[in-house]
Design a protein around this motif. Structure first.
Motif, PDB file in Angstrom:
ATOM      1  N   GLU A 114      44.381  41.425  40.095  1.00 53.29           N
ATOM      2  CA  GLU A 114      45.901  41.094  40.092  1.00 53.29           C
ATOM      3  C   GLU A 114      46.247  39.886  39.955  1.00 53.29           C
ATOM      4  O   GLU A 114      47.246  39.420  39.332  1.00 53.29           O
ATOM      5  CB  GLU A 114      46.560  41.670  41.254  1.00 53.29           C
ATOM      6  CG  GLU A 114      46.232  43.221  41.519  1.00 53.29           C
ATOM      7  CD  GLU A 114      45.084  43.336  42.489  1.00 53.29           C
ATOM      8  OE1 GLU A 114      43.978  43.169  42.085  1.00 53.29           O
ATOM      9  OE2 GLU A 114      45.214  43.704  43.810  1.00 53.29           O
ATOM     10  N   GLU A 115      45.333  39.101  40.238  1.00 53.94           N
ATOM     11  CA  GLU A 115      45.819  37.576  40.333  1.00 53.94           C
ATOM     12  C   GLU A 115      45.830  37.113  38.776  1.00 53.94           C
ATOM     13  O   GLU A 115      46.748  36.013  38.652  1.00 53.94           O
ATOM     14  CB  GLU A 115      44.759  36.485  40.970  1.00 53.94           C
ATOM     15  CG  GLU A 115      44.772  36.664  42.582  1.00 53.94           C
ATOM     16  CD  GLU A 115      43.884  38.006  42.863  1.00 53.94           C
ATOM     17  OE1 GLU A 115      43.215  38.333  42.155  1.00 53.94           O
ATOM     18  OE2 GLU A 115      44.352  38.487  43.957  1.00 53.94           O
ATOM     19  N   ALA A 116      45.421  37.794  38.058  1.00 48.70           N
ATOM     20  CA  ALA A 116      45.412  37.290  36.440  1.00 48.70           C
ATOM     21  C   ALA A 116      46.805  37.932  35.910  1.00 48.70           C
ATOM     22  O   ALA A 116      46.975  37.469  34.728  1.00 48.70           O
ATOM     23  CB  ALA A 116      44.397  37.797  35.587  1.00 48.70           C
ATOM     24  N   LEU A 117      47.700  38.463  36.785  1.00 51.31           N
ATOM     25  CA  LEU A 117      49.122  38.858  36.352  1.00 51.31           C
ATOM     26  C   LEU A 117      49.765  37.794  35.579  1.00 51.31           C
ATOM     27  O   LEU A 117      50.372  37.805  34.594  1.00 51.31           O
ATOM     28  CB  LEU A 117      49.699  39.340  37.240  1.00 51.31           C
ATOM     29  CG  LEU A 117      51.150  40.133  36.939  1.00 51.31           C
ATOM     30  CD1 LEU A 117      50.503  41.264  36.211  1.00 51.31           C
ATOM     31  CD2 LEU A 117      51.809  40.605  38.112  1.00 51.31           C
ATOM     32  N   GLY A 118      49.748  36.613  36.197  1.00 55.49           N
ATOM     33  CA  GLY A 118      50.650  35.401  35.811  1.00 55.49           C
ATOM     34  C   GLY A 118      50.231  34.929  34.316  1.00 55.49           C
ATOM     35  O   GLY A 118      51.136  34.700  33.371  1.00 55.49           O
ATOM     36  N   VAL A 119      48.717  35.084  33.985  1.00 58.41           N
ATOM     37  CA  VAL A 119      48.114  34.605  32.935  1.00 58.41           C
ATOM     38  C   VAL A 119      48.745  35.458  31.718  1.00 58.41           C
ATOM     39  O   VAL A 119      49.084  35.160  30.661  1.00 58.41           O
ATOM     40  CB  VAL A 119      46.687  34.447  32.900  1.00 58.41           C
ATOM     41  CG1 VAL A 119      46.015  34.086  31.652  1.00 58.41           C
ATOM     42  CG2 VAL A 119      45.984  33.724  34.042  1.00 58.41           C
ATOM     43  N   LEU A 120      48.648  36.777  32.141  1.00 60.64           N
ATOM     44  CA  LEU A 120      48.876  37.949  31.227  1.00 60.64           C
ATOM     45  C   LEU A 120      50.264  37.588  30.839  1.00 60.64           C
ATOM     46  O   LEU A 120      50.676  37.650  29.662  1.00 60.64           O
ATOM     47  CB  LEU A 120      48.694  39.157  31.903  1.00 60.64           C
ATOM     48  CG  LEU A 120      48.931  40.498  31.006  1.00 60.64           C
ATOM     49  CD1 LEU A 120      47.902  41.449  31.146  1.00 60.64           C
ATOM     50  CD2 LEU A 120      50.278  41.018  31.086  1.00 60.64           C
ATOM     51  N   VAL A 121      51.236  37.734  31.781  1.00 61.72           N
ATOM     52  CA  VAL A 121      52.833  37.759  31.537  1.00 61.72           C
ATOM     53  C   VAL A 121      52.970  36.225  30.823  1.00 61.72           C
ATOM     54  O   VAL A 121      53.662  36.374  29.557  1.00 61.72           O
ATOM     55  CB  VAL A 121      53.538  37.655  32.880  1.00 61.72           C
ATOM     56  CG1 VAL A 121      54.856  37.287  32.423  1.00 61.72           C
ATOM     57  CG2 VAL A 121      53.256  38.938  33.575  1.00 61.72           C
ATOM     58  N   ALA A 122      52.317  35.285  31.074  1.00 60.93           N
ATOM     59  CA  ALA A 122      53.139  33.897  30.684  1.00 60.93           C
ATOM     60  C   ALA A 122      52.530  33.971  29.228  1.00 60.93           C
ATOM     61  O   ALA A 122      53.158  33.507  28.147  1.00 60.93           O
ATOM     62  CB  ALA A 122      52.422  32.690  31.382  1.00 60.93           C
ATOM     63  N   LEU A 123      51.018  34.254  28.914  1.00 63.14           N
ATOM     64  CA  LEU A 123      50.470  34.043  27.566  1.00 63.14           C
ATOM     65  C   LEU A 123      51.242  34.797  26.541  1.00 63.14           C
ATOM     66  O   LEU A 123      51.570  34.712  25.490  1.00 63.14           O
ATOM     67  CB  LEU A 123      48.957  34.323  27.693  1.00 63.14           C
ATOM     68  CG  LEU A 123      48.004  33.204  27.901  1.00 63.14           C
ATOM     69  CD1 LEU A 123      46.676  33.401  27.817  1.00 63.14           C
ATOM     70  CD2 LEU A 123      48.552  31.806  27.140  1.00 63.14           C
ATOM     71  N   SER A 124      51.291  36.406  27.179  1.00 65.70           N
ATOM     72  CA  SER A 124      51.846  37.186  26.076  1.00 65.70           C
ATOM     73  C   SER A 124      53.376  36.741  25.721  1.00 65.70           C
ATOM     74  O   SER A 124      53.721  36.827  24.425  1.00 65.70           O
ATOM     75  CB  SER A 124      51.748  38.606  26.547  1.00 65.70           C
ATOM     76  OG  SER A 124      51.901  38.904  27.862  1.00 65.70           O
ATOM     77  N   GLY A 126      55.833  41.006  40.054  1.00 63.50           N
ATOM     78  CA  GLY A 126      54.633  40.695  40.453  1.00 63.50           C
ATOM     79  C   GLY A 126      54.525  40.053  42.012  1.00 63.50           C
ATOM     80  O   GLY A 126      53.894  40.760  42.652  1.00 63.50           O
ATOM     81  N   VAL A 127      54.991  38.975  42.277  1.00 62.94           N
ATOM     82  CA  VAL A 127      54.900  38.284  43.524  1.00 62.94           C
ATOM     83  C   VAL A 127      55.854  38.869  44.712  1.00 62.94           C
ATOM     84  O   VAL A 127      55.273  39.341  45.605  1.00 62.94           O
ATOM     85  CB  VAL A 127      55.150  36.975  43.171  1.00 62.94           C
ATOM     86  CG1 VAL A 127      55.130  36.229  44.546  1.00 62.94           C
ATOM     87  CG2 VAL A 127      54.144  36.355  42.207  1.00 62.94           C
ATOM     88  N   VAL A 128      57.079  39.046  44.111  1.00 63.91           N
ATOM     89  CA  VAL A 128      58.117  39.462  45.145  1.00 63.91           C
ATOM     90  C   VAL A 128      58.004  40.913  45.525  1.00 63.91           C
ATOM     91  O   VAL A 128      57.975  41.477  46.645  1.00 63.91           O
ATOM     92  CB  VAL A 128      59.478  39.096  44.727  1.00 63.91           C
ATOM     93  CG1 VAL A 128      60.633  39.741  45.634  1.00 63.91           C
ATOM     94  CG2 VAL A 128      59.691  37.761  44.481  1.00 63.91           C
ATOM     95  N   LEU A 129      57.876  41.774  44.496  1.00 66.15           N
ATOM     96  CA  LEU A 129      57.851  43.329  44.541  1.00 66.15           C
ATOM     97  C   LEU A 129      56.494  43.888  44.869  1.00 66.15           C
ATOM     98  O   LEU A 129      56.326  44.662  45.832  1.00 66.15           O
ATOM     99  CB  LEU A 129      58.379  43.951  43.415  1.00 66.15           C
ATOM    100  CG  LEU A 129      59.023  45.248  43.528  1.00 66.15           C
ATOM    101  CD1 LEU A 129      60.144  45.276  44.299  1.00 66.15           C
ATOM    102  CD2 LEU A 129      59.312  45.867  42.126  1.00 66.15           C
ATOM    103  N   LEU A 130      55.240  43.333  44.214  1.00 60.77           N
ATOM    104  CA  LEU A 130      54.193  43.960  44.345  1.00 60.77           C
ATOM    105  C   LEU A 130      53.214  43.332  45.068  1.00 60.77           C
ATOM    106  O   LEU A 130      52.074  43.701  45.432  1.00 60.77           O
ATOM    107  CB  LEU A 130      53.513  44.317  42.943  1.00 60.77           C
ATOM    108  CG  LEU A 130      54.405  45.157  41.976  1.00 60.77           C
ATOM    109  CD1 LEU A 130      53.657  45.407  40.433  1.00 60.77           C
ATOM    110  CD2 LEU A 130      54.310  46.695  42.696  1.00 60.77           C
ATOM    111  N   GLY A 131      53.548  42.107  45.355  1.00 57.99           N
ATOM    112  CA  GLY A 131      52.568  41.217  46.450  1.00 57.99           C
ATOM    113  C   GLY A 131      51.266  40.669  45.945  1.00 57.99           C
ATOM    114  O   GLY A 131      50.564  40.391  46.662  1.00 57.99           O
ATOM    115  N   VAL A 132      51.471  40.336  44.565  1.00 61.26           N
ATOM    116  CA  VAL A 132      50.395  39.442  43.931  1.00 61.26           C
ATOM    117  C   VAL A 132      50.736  38.277  44.876  1.00 61.26           C
ATOM    118  O   VAL A 132      51.822  37.678  45.202  1.00 61.26           O
ATOM    119  CB  VAL A 132      50.602  39.304  42.556  1.00 61.26           C
ATOM    120  CG1 VAL A 132      49.495  38.166  42.163  1.00 61.26           C
ATOM    121  CG2 VAL A 132      50.478  40.454  41.949  1.00 61.26           C
TER     122      VAL A 132
END
Lengths: 265, 162
Positions: A87-97, A177-183
């Protein structure tokens, strides 16, 4: 039989000739716009007014769409990444796309339908009501006075709108990601910063949005300038602006992506 | 739309400021501008028998901290080895007999170059090449070796059982 074939071929030929002719006209139109751009920069107030019309007035739609696109990316990405325990890769996914694709492309599509159609309708009506001819009568060049300021106003606005779209999207991804789902917040930002390169990702995204801006504005201005001076003609030209510029954005995006991101990790 | 010039200027000013702020946000918070790339660096060379999945821009780490990046990887047709160019931050000097190894972060993570300092008094100069290198571990070879050993061991235990 032969008659029908010849008729079909003649029709096809006429269409192709017409298309090439219009393309040539559009290129000449672009060159003329660039040549007569001097006035826009000497009287920058003209450009500022157009930045307001196409940029500031598109702000709400761009910001809200960016936020929602980012939030959806956050939700969808989380679902998929969770399967692999990363899940930590969520930031990468969101930012790159967002920075590479969605920011420039979706912002450009929205810009084409929000600002491009408005430009076409405005220029088309100006032509239909003979305001452009009136300018010429007063020895004012309509391209220098009307077209070029709108061109530069929109071309300046587009990269800014795309950047705001991406920034809002990353914020939306962060919210979900961070606030709602707790990444984990630290991992979200640090992995993003490790993966997003300034030159390869962000600058390329800005270049893309600038190219899209030029394409949309040119299509919108040309369609308006070329529209038949009737109510129906203006309405058709407005529709054509949105359709043609959307197709142009997607096609240009493929071309630019294949040049920019070849071999970039 | 009739609007006072000062109002118009204000809105456009806000718009441009917001656009620049978004760009700054992308550059510094989303991207890693200023973290490493702008610092001046020097290049050293290392030959590897096998670089595995190492990519250009992969990090060079010493003691787990990023000290540089891989700037270029190419094949040397004379030695049949891979030449890897490493850009190391100017602030960090390493002894001449330092060693490099290609490692993987985590089991399936990205590959990086681990730079281990040696004990020499002389420091690496730009353009120097590193002598002691350790190639990437190729997972397929490792699994093959493991199965091979296991096969051997299994045979012996079969004999013992008889």
């Amino acid at each position: 039989m032969m008659e029908g074939l010849a008729h079909g071929l003649r029709k096809l030929g006429a269409r192709v000739v017409d298309a090439v002719w219009r393309l040539g006209m559009a290129s000449r139109f672009l060159v003329l716009t660039l040549i007569y751009s001097g006035t826009s920069f000497r009287r920058f107030q003209l450009v500022i007014k157009e930045v307001f019309n196409s940029g500031v007035l598109s702000l709400i739609i761009i910001l809200v769409s960016g936020l929602f696109v980012g939030m959806v990316l956050g939700l969808q990405g989380y679902e998929t990444l969770q399967t692999y325990g990363s899940e930590e890769a969520l930031g990468v996914l969101v930012a790159l796309s967002l920075v590479r694709e969605l920011g420039p492309v979706v912002a450009a599509l929205l810009f084409a339908s929000r600002a491009g159609s408005a430009i076409t309708a405005e220029i088309g009506l100006m032509k239909a009501t003979e305001q452009l001819s009136a300018l010429e009568m007063m020895a004012l060049n309509p391209i220098a006075r009307v077209i070029a300021p709108r061109f530069w106003g929109a071309v300046i606005s587009m990269p800014m709108l795309a950047a705001m779209f991406s920034a809002m999207g990353v914020f939306g991804g962060y919210l979900v990601g961070v606030v709602l789902l707790g990444v984990d917040e630290g991992a979200f930002w640090s992995q993003m910063q490790a993966a997003v390169d300034f030159r390869d990702d962000i600058v390329n995204g800005i270049i893309k949005s600038a190219v899209f801006g030029v394409a949309i504005t040119l299509i919108a201005l040309f369609e308006g300038y070329d529209a038949p001076p009737t109510a129906e003609g203006v309405s058709r030209a407005t529709t054509r602006t949105v359709v043609t510029s959307s197709l142009a954005i997607l096609a240009l995006d493929f071309v630019l992506t294949s040049f920019m991101f070849r071999g970039v990790g | 739309m009739a609007m006072k010039r000062s109002t118009l200027d204000l809105w456009v000013g806000v718009f441009v400021a917001a656009g620049l702020a978004a760009l700054m946000f992308l550059a510094f918070k989303v991207g890693s501008m200023g973290a490493f790339d702008v610092a001046s660096s020097y290049t050293i060379k290392a030959d590897f028998e096998n670089v595995g999945g190492l990519k250009v821009r992969a990090p060079v780490k010493s003691a787990g901290v990023v000290v540089g990046r891989v700037s270029d990887i190419h094949f040397n047709p004379e030695t049949y080895e891979a030449e890897v160019m490493l850009n190391i931050d100017d602030r960090f000097k390493f002894p001449k007999d330092s060693s490099v190894a290609i490692m993987t972060s985590g089991l399936l993570g990205e590959q990086y170059v681990a730079l281990e300092a040696g004990g020499d008094d002389k420091m690496l100069a730009p353009g120097d090449s590193l002598k002691i290198t350790q190639s990437a571990v190729v997972l397929e070879n490792l699994i093959g070796q493991f199965l091979y050993n296991k096969g051997d061991g299994g045979g012996e235990s079969d004999k013992a059982a008889k």
